[in-house]
Design a protein around this motif. Structure first.
Motif, short mmCIF file in Angstrom:
data_model
loop_
_atom_site.label_atom_id
_atom_site.label_comp_id
_atom_site.label_asym_id
_atom_site.label_seq_id
_atom_site.Cartn_x
_atom_site.Cartn_y
_atom_site.Cartn_z
N GLY A 192 -4.44 7.27 -7.85
CA GLY A 192 -5.78 7.50 -7.35
C GLY A 192 -6.24 6.31 -6.54
O GLY A 192 -5.73 5.19 -6.71
N GLU A 193 -7.17 6.51 -5.63
CA GLU A 193 -7.61 5.43 -4.74
C GLU A 193 -8.13 4.23 -5.52
O GLU A 193 -7.92 3.08 -5.12
CB GLU A 193 -8.68 5.94 -3.79
N GLU A 194 -8.79 4.47 -6.65
CA GLU A 194 -9.32 3.37 -7.44
C GLU A 194 -8.21 2.52 -8.06
O GLU A 194 -8.44 1.39 -8.48
CB GLU A 194 -10.24 3.91 -8.55
N ASN A 195 -7.01 3.06 -8.08
CA ASN A 195 -5.85 2.32 -8.59
C ASN A 195 -4.85 1.98 -7.48
O ASN A 195 -3.71 1.61 -7.75
CB ASN A 195 -5.15 3.14 -9.67
N GLY A 196 -5.29 2.11 -6.23
CA GLY A 196 -4.48 1.67 -5.11
C GLY A 196 -3.58 2.71 -4.49
O GLY A 196 -2.81 2.39 -3.57
N LEU A 197 -3.62 3.97 -4.97
CA LEU A 197 -2.76 5.01 -4.41
C LEU A 197 -3.56 6.30 -4.24
O LEU A 197 -3.64 7.12 -5.16
CB LEU A 197 -1.55 5.26 -5.30
N PRO A 198 -4.19 6.50 -3.07
CA PRO A 198 -4.96 7.73 -2.85
C PRO A 198 -4.07 8.96 -3.01
O PRO A 198 -2.88 8.93 -2.69
CB PRO A 198 -5.42 7.59 -1.39
N LEU A 199 -4.65 10.04 -3.52
CA LEU A 199 -3.91 11.28 -3.73
C LEU A 199 -4.33 12.33 -2.72
O LEU A 199 -5.51 12.46 -2.39
CB LEU A 199 -4.15 11.80 -5.15
N HIS A 200 -3.34 13.10 -2.25
CA HIS A 200 -3.59 14.17 -1.28
C HIS A 200 -2.97 15.44 -1.84
O HIS A 200 -1.74 15.54 -1.96
CB HIS A 200 -2.99 13.82 0.08
N ALA B 61 0.81 -1.22 0.00
CA ALA B 61 0.00 0.00 0.00
C ALA B 61 0.85 1.27 0.00
O ALA B 61 0.30 2.37 -0.07
CB ALA B 61 -0.94 0.01 1.20
N GLY B 62 2.17 1.12 0.07
CA GLY B 62 3.05 2.28 0.01
C GLY B 62 3.31 2.71 -1.42
O GLY B 62 2.97 2.01 -2.37
N ALA B 63 3.94 3.87 -1.59
CA ALA B 63 4.15 4.41 -2.93
C ALA B 63 5.10 3.53 -3.75
O ALA B 63 4.83 3.24 -4.92
CB ALA B 63 4.69 5.83 -2.85
N VAL B 64 6.22 3.09 -3.15
CA VAL B 64 7.13 2.20 -3.88
C VAL B 64 6.48 0.84 -4.08
O VAL B 64 6.58 0.25 -5.17
CB VAL B 64 8.47 2.07 -3.14
N GLY B 65 5.80 0.33 -3.06
CA GLY B 65 5.12 -0.94 -3.19
C GLY B 65 4.07 -0.91 -4.28
O GLY B 65 3.94 -1.85 -5.07
N HIS B 66 3.32 0.18 -4.35
CA HIS B 66 2.32 0.36 -5.40
C HIS B 66 2.96 0.32 -6.77
O HIS B 66 2.49 -0.39 -7.68
CB HIS B 66 1.61 1.71 -5.17
N ALA B 67 4.06 1.06 -6.96
CA ALA B 67 4.74 1.06 -8.25
C ALA B 67 5.32 -0.31 -8.58
O ALA B 67 5.28 -0.75 -9.73
CB ALA B 67 5.86 2.11 -8.25
N ALA B 68 5.84 -1.01 -7.55
CA ALA B 68 6.41 -2.34 -7.78
C ALA B 68 5.34 -3.32 -8.23
O ALA B 68 5.56 -4.14 -9.13
CB ALA B 68 7.11 -2.83 -6.52
N ILE B 69 4.17 -3.26 -7.60
CA ILE B 69 3.06 -4.13 -8.01
C ILE B 69 2.70 -3.87 -9.46
O ILE B 69 2.58 -4.79 -10.28
CB ILE B 69 1.83 -3.91 -7.11
N GLN B 70 2.53 -2.60 -9.81
CA GLN B 70 2.09 -2.27 -11.16
C GLN B 70 3.14 -2.60 -12.21
O GLN B 70 2.82 -3.11 -13.29
CB GLN B 70 1.69 -0.80 -11.23
N LEU B 71 4.41 -2.32 -11.92
CA LEU B 71 5.47 -2.63 -12.89
C LEU B 71 5.63 -4.14 -13.04
O LEU B 71 5.84 -4.64 -14.16
CB LEU B 71 6.79 -2.00 -12.45
N ALA B 72 5.55 -4.87 -11.93
CA ALA B 72 5.67 -6.33 -12.01
C ALA B 72 4.51 -6.94 -12.79
O ALA B 72 4.71 -7.87 -13.60
CB ALA B 72 5.74 -6.92 -10.61
N ARG B 73 3.30 -6.42 -12.57
CA ARG B 73 2.15 -6.90 -13.34
C ARG B 73 2.34 -6.61 -14.83
O ARG B 73 2.07 -7.45 -15.68
CB ARG B 73 0.87 -6.22 -12.85
N TRP B 74 2.80 -5.40 -15.14
CA TRP B 74 3.03 -5.01 -16.53
C TRP B 74 4.04 -5.95 -17.21
O TRP B 74 3.92 -6.27 -18.39
CB TRP B 74 3.53 -3.57 -16.57
N ALA B 75 5.04 -6.41 -16.41
CA ALA B 75 6.07 -7.30 -16.94
C ALA B 75 5.66 -8.77 -16.84
O ALA B 75 6.47 -9.65 -17.08
CB ALA B 75 7.38 -7.07 -16.19
#
Length: 347
Positions: free
Chosen positions: A312-320, A171-185
């Motif tokens: 965005g929250e719908e993509n796992g990363l709420p924005l403030h 749920a963290g910013a790096v974790g979020h990016a890692a999930i998405q990049l790993a899925r993409w790959a």
């Protein structure tokens, strides 16, 4: 109007300390030099590294520069180009990284001047919110996913096909990016979280399997998904989690640690690590090298163009969102471990 008479709003600090050292000021807008571009900043992204740099080793310390504009990450539009710059034109949308590394001027200002190798194209399909959320998180995640001995050095669809990636703190910013990049790959992604709300965010980011380490036997849960072990771990708290990581890592696997998670030291079980030929790789974006940085910027841009890195929250990363005059509050939010991404709006 000449550059000498043109001014801009900027947030600065002149000594280390808590967020109260940040001040809104007016400063001249300068022209880019050779190999530089000037970017009109639309969003400035705030990361833990930004407040840690601001606090330094304690309050009141002298800075390497007389005055510092904080924040490494941002997004905006190329406003002017210096001599010898190729590949970019005025009006191009870009995202920035390492904007303040060894420089006094980050992205918490209306215009920032950067070496051309600190910007990357922002695809037209991506928002400025996405662009300012890349930088430190996405480049760090890319590095973590490309340091395995048997794995790829670049990411693209199919690069991690057949591999299992464990993302600690999804749920963290790096974790979020890692999930998405790993899925993409095309990896299978498992992530650990501390509660149900964070589990929902990790699923929204695209994790195939989510393990609540506070409720479940995490090792048992992960082993049930990956009986032969995971190929790589993207680790946010290596001191707390290394025992778990080593228990689920397959032979020749890697634990890529990008944060200390509050610990200062870590103990490694030597014999099991030797037997399985596992690797513990430490990661810091500032020292990962020009080649790795350039590769990350190119691959991350490709992932953004493919719609694989959404926020965005719908993509796992709420924005403030915060206005520039509330930059101190934005820093406090990150320092308080606010879940999601903190952005400063300049437009």
């Amino acid at each position: 109007m000449s550059s000498e008479t043109r001014t801009q709003s900027a947030v600065v600090y002149q000594e280390t300390g808590d967020a109260s050292v940040l001040h809104l000021v007016e400063r001249d807008v300068h022209e880019p030099g050779p190999g530089e571009v000037r970017v009109r900043v639309v969003r400035s992204g705030v990361n833990p590294t930004d407040w840690k740099s601001r606090t330094g080793g304690g309050p009141g310390q002298r800075l390497p520069f007389g005055e510092v504009v904080p924040n490494q990450d941002g997004s905006g539009v190329v406003d002017a180009i210096g001599e010898g710059v190729d590949g970019f034109a005025v009006g191009d949308r870009v995202w920035t990284f390492l904007s303040a590394q060894e420089r006094p001027t980050g992205t918490a200002q209306q215009f920032t001047i950067l070496p051309v190798n600190r910007i990357a194209p922002l695809p037209d399909s991506a928002s400025f919110d996405v662009g300012a959320s890349l930088g430190v998180p996405a480049v760090t995640a890319h590095r973590a996913l490309t340091v395995s001995e048997d794995g790829p050095r670049r990411l693209a669809p199919g690069a991690l096909d057949g591999r299992i990636v464990l993302v600690s703190g999804g749920a963290g910013a790096v974790g979020h990016a890692a999930i998405q990049l790993a899925r993409w790959a095309d990896a299978t992604v498992i992530t650990t979280v501390s509660g149900p709300e964070k589990a929902e965010l990790a699923r929204a980011a695209g994790a195939h399997h989510v393990v609540n380490y506070r409720e479940d036997d995490a090792v048992e849960q992960i082993r049930s998904i990956a009986p032969d072990g995971v190929d790589m771990v993207v680790e946010v708290a290596v001191a707390a989690n290394l025992e778990l990581d080593q228990s689920v890592l397959k032979p020749r696997g890697v634990v890529a640690s990008y944060a200390d998670g509050g610990g200062d030291t870590v103990e490694v079980a030597i014999r099991p690590s030797m037997v399985r030929n596992t690797r513990l790789q430490f990661i810091l974006i500032y020292t990962m090298g020009a080649e790795a940085l350039a590769a990350a910027a190119e691959d991350v841009t490709a992932a953004v163009a493919a719609g694989a890195l959404e926020v965005g929250e719908e993509n796992g990363l709420p924005l403030h969102h915060f206005p520039l005059e509330q930059a101190a509050d934005a820093h406090r939010a990150v320092e308080a471990d606010t879940v999601g991404k903190v952005l400063i709006d300049l437009e």
